[in-house]
Design a protein around this motif. Sequence first.
Motif, PDB file in Angstrom:
ATOM      1  N   TYR A   1      29.464  42.971  41.793  1.00  0.00           N
ATOM      2  CA  TYR A   1      30.512  43.459  42.693  1.00  0.00           C
ATOM      3  C   TYR A   1      29.913  44.355  43.772  1.00  0.00           C
ATOM      4  N   ALA A   2      30.536  44.332  44.942  1.00  0.00           N
ATOM      5  CA  ALA A   2      30.172  45.258  46.017  1.00  0.00           C
ATOM      6  C   ALA A   2      30.570  46.666  45.582  1.00  0.00           C
ATOM      7  N   PRO A   3      30.052  47.693  46.240  1.00  0.00           N
ATOM      8  CA  PRO A   3      30.397  49.071  45.847  1.00  0.00           C
ATOM      9  C   PRO A   3      31.901  49.352  45.842  1.00  0.00           C
ATOM     10  N   HIS A   4      32.658  48.685  46.707  1.00  0.00           N
ATOM     11  CA  HIS A   4      34.118  48.816  46.725  1.00  0.00           C
ATOM     12  C   HIS A   4      34.737  47.426  46.694  1.00  0.00           C
ATOM     13  N   ILE A   5      35.789  47.291  45.916  1.00  0.00           N
ATOM     14  CA  ILE A   5      36.497  46.023  45.765  1.00  0.00           C
ATOM     15  C   ILE A   5      37.878  46.178  46.378  1.00  0.00           C
ATOM     16  N   VAL A   6      38.254  45.225  47.224  1.00  0.00           N
ATOM     17  CA  VAL A   6      39.604  45.202  47.780  1.00  0.00           C
ATOM     18  C   VAL A   6      40.440  44.341  46.842  1.00  0.00           C
ATOM     19  N   THR A   7      41.526  44.920  46.353  1.00  0.00           N
ATOM     20  CA  THR A   7      42.426  44.198  45.441  1.00  0.00           C
ATOM     21  C   THR A   7      43.731  43.901  46.161  1.00  0.00           C
ATOM     22  N   HIS A   8      44.137  42.645  46.068  1.00  0.00           N
ATOM     23  CA  HIS A   8      45.412  42.206  46.616  1.00  0.00           C
ATOM     24  C   HIS A   8      46.353  42.011  45.425  1.00  0.00           C
ATOM     25  N   ALA A   9      47.212  42.994  45.188  1.00  0.00           N
ATOM     26  CA  ALA A   9      48.091  42.972  44.017  1.00  0.00           C
ATOM     27  C   ALA A   9      49.260  42.015  44.224  1.00  0.00           C
TER      28      ALA A   9
ATOM     29  N   THR B   1      52.223  42.637  43.865  1.00  0.00           N
ATOM     30  CA  THR B   1      53.321  43.372  44.496  1.00  0.00           C
ATOM     31  C   THR B   1      53.196  43.439  46.016  1.00  0.00           C
ATOM     32  N   GLY B   2      52.070  42.979  46.550  1.00  0.00           N
ATOM     33  CA  GLY B   2      51.832  43.050  47.982  1.00  0.00           C
ATOM     34  C   GLY B   2      50.951  44.218  48.388  1.00  0.00           C
ATOM     35  N   GLU B   3      50.685  45.097  47.437  1.00  0.00           N
ATOM     36  CA  GLU B   3      49.822  46.247  47.707  1.00  0.00           C
ATOM     37  C   GLU B   3      48.384  45.766  47.883  1.00  0.00           C
ATOM     38  N   VAL B   4      47.695  46.371  48.846  1.00  0.00           N
ATOM     39  CA  VAL B   4      46.270  46.121  49.046  1.00  0.00           C
ATOM     40  C   VAL B   4      45.573  47.467  48.917  1.00  0.00           C
ATOM     41  N   ARG B   5      44.574  47.516  48.066  1.00  0.00           N
ATOM     42  CA  ARG B   5      43.872  48.786  47.865  1.00  0.00           C
ATOM     43  C   ARG B   5      42.374  48.526  47.711  1.00  0.00           C
ATOM     44  N   SER B   6      41.602  49.578  47.910  1.00  0.00           N
ATOM     45  CA  SER B   6      40.152  49.510  47.741  1.00  0.00           C
ATOM     46  C   SER B   6      39.750  50.522  46.683  1.00  0.00           C
ATOM     47  N   ASP B   7      38.976  50.055  45.710  1.00  0.00           N
ATOM     48  CA  ASP B   7      38.526  50.909  44.617  1.00  0.00           C
ATOM     49  C   ASP B   7      37.018  50.789  44.466  1.00  0.00           C
TER      50      ASP B   7
ATOM     51  N   MET C   1      27.898  38.937  46.256  1.00  0.00           N
ATOM     52  CA  MET C   1      28.614  40.053  45.646  1.00  0.00           C
ATOM     53  C   MET C   1      30.111  39.846  45.860  1.00  0.00           C
ATOM     54  N   ILE C   2      30.891  40.072  44.825  1.00  0.00           N
ATOM     55  CA  ILE C   2      32.346  39.965  44.934  1.00  0.00           C
ATOM     56  C   ILE C   2      32.844  41.182  45.703  1.00  0.00           C
ATOM     57  N   THR C   3      33.632  40.921  46.744  1.00  0.00           N
ATOM     58  CA  THR C   3      34.132  41.995  47.599  1.00  0.00           C
ATOM     59  C   THR C   3      35.643  42.144  47.544  1.00  0.00           C
ATOM     60  N   ALA C   4      36.343  41.104  47.075  1.00  0.00           N
ATOM     61  CA  ALA C   4      37.808  41.173  47.003  1.00  0.00           C
ATOM     62  C   ALA C   4      38.291  40.328  45.830  1.00  0.00           C
ATOM     63  N   TYR C   5      39.467  40.698  45.331  1.00  0.00           N
ATOM     64  CA  TYR C   5      40.057  39.999  44.191  1.00  0.00           C
ATOM     65  C   TYR C   5      41.573  39.969  44.365  1.00  0.00           C
ATOM     66  N   ALA C   6      42.185  38.885  43.911  1.00  0.00           N
ATOM     67  CA  ALA C   6      43.645  38.793  43.854  1.00  0.00           C
ATOM     68  C   ALA C   6      44.027  38.017  42.601  1.00  0.00           C
ATOM     69  N   ASP C   7      45.040  38.526  41.876  1.00  0.00           N
ATOM     70  CA  ASP C   7      45.590  37.738  40.781  1.00  0.00           C
ATOM     71  C   ASP C   7      46.183  36.479  41.388  1.00  0.00           C
ATOM     72  N   SER C   8      46.114  35.405  40.663  1.00  0.00           N
ATOM     73  CA  SER C   8      46.639  34.136  41.137  1.00  0.00           C
ATOM     74  C   SER C   8      47.455  33.501  40.034  1.00  0.00           C
ATOM     75  N   VAL C   9      48.493  32.815  40.411  1.00  0.00           N
ATOM     76  CA  VAL C   9      49.311  32.097  39.447  1.00  0.00           C
ATOM     77  C   VAL C   9      48.545  30.843  39.025  1.00  0.00           C
ATOM     78  N   CYS C  10      48.455  30.639  37.718  1.00  0.00           N
ATOM     79  CA  CYS C  10      47.830  29.421  37.217  1.00  0.00           C
ATOM     80  C   CYS C  10      48.841  28.288  37.374  1.00  0.00           C
ATOM     81  N   ASP C  11      48.417  27.250  38.063  1.00  0.00           N
ATOM     82  CA  ASP C  11      49.297  26.082  38.170  1.00  0.00           C
ATOM     83  C   ASP C  11      48.566  24.867  37.614  1.00  0.00           C
ATOM     84  N   ASP C  12      49.242  23.764  37.575  1.00  0.00           N
ATOM     85  CA  ASP C  12      48.666  22.557  36.975  1.00  0.00           C
ATOM     86  C   ASP C  12      47.461  22.030  37.747  1.00  0.00           C
TER      87      ASP C  12
END
Length: 164
Positions: free
Chosen positions: A67-75, A77-83, A151-162
């Motif tokens: 991972y990169a030193p900071h990860i941008v998460t796309h929640a 709920t629509g929230e975008v944050r960096s941790d 390096m992973i720089t961003a992540y978002a949960d995704s709905v599993c579909d078929d």
Amino acid sequence: MSAALTGGDRTSLSKEWLAVMALAAMLLADGIRAEPLKDAEQWYRTSYAVLWSDSPADHIDAILRHYAPHIVTHAETGEVRSDGRDGWLREPMAEWLADGWQSAELIHLDTTIINESTATFLARWRDVYVDGMTEESCGWYLADRFDEQWMITAYADSVCDDAL
């Protein structure tokens, strides 16, 4: 030799040379485009995903190096944050372990190369719990290449579909 390359023969040779060069350029371009896909997907599968398949808590430092030193998460709920990467993973992993989570196996991966230094991964994981239960989860990852290292720089949960 120079007499053989005069007039019409020189023009014909030039056209053939241009055709050969154009074909070589196309083949090389295809190889260049294929290489980042192979490289990125291989990195994800053989360097990153394998660390989750067997006692990932024991490999957390190795996982964090992906991972990169900071990860941008796309929640969801629509929230975008960096941790910071450490807090982004250590605390959640401790919670998952407390809930009985044991490991995750990569069961499907769609890789998209954006350009030479950017790739996305849509992954489907099978989470394994100490009681033998399993569940599937999906996530989207953005990775960038820094100094020849993905390096992973961003992540978002995704709905599993078929389809995945």
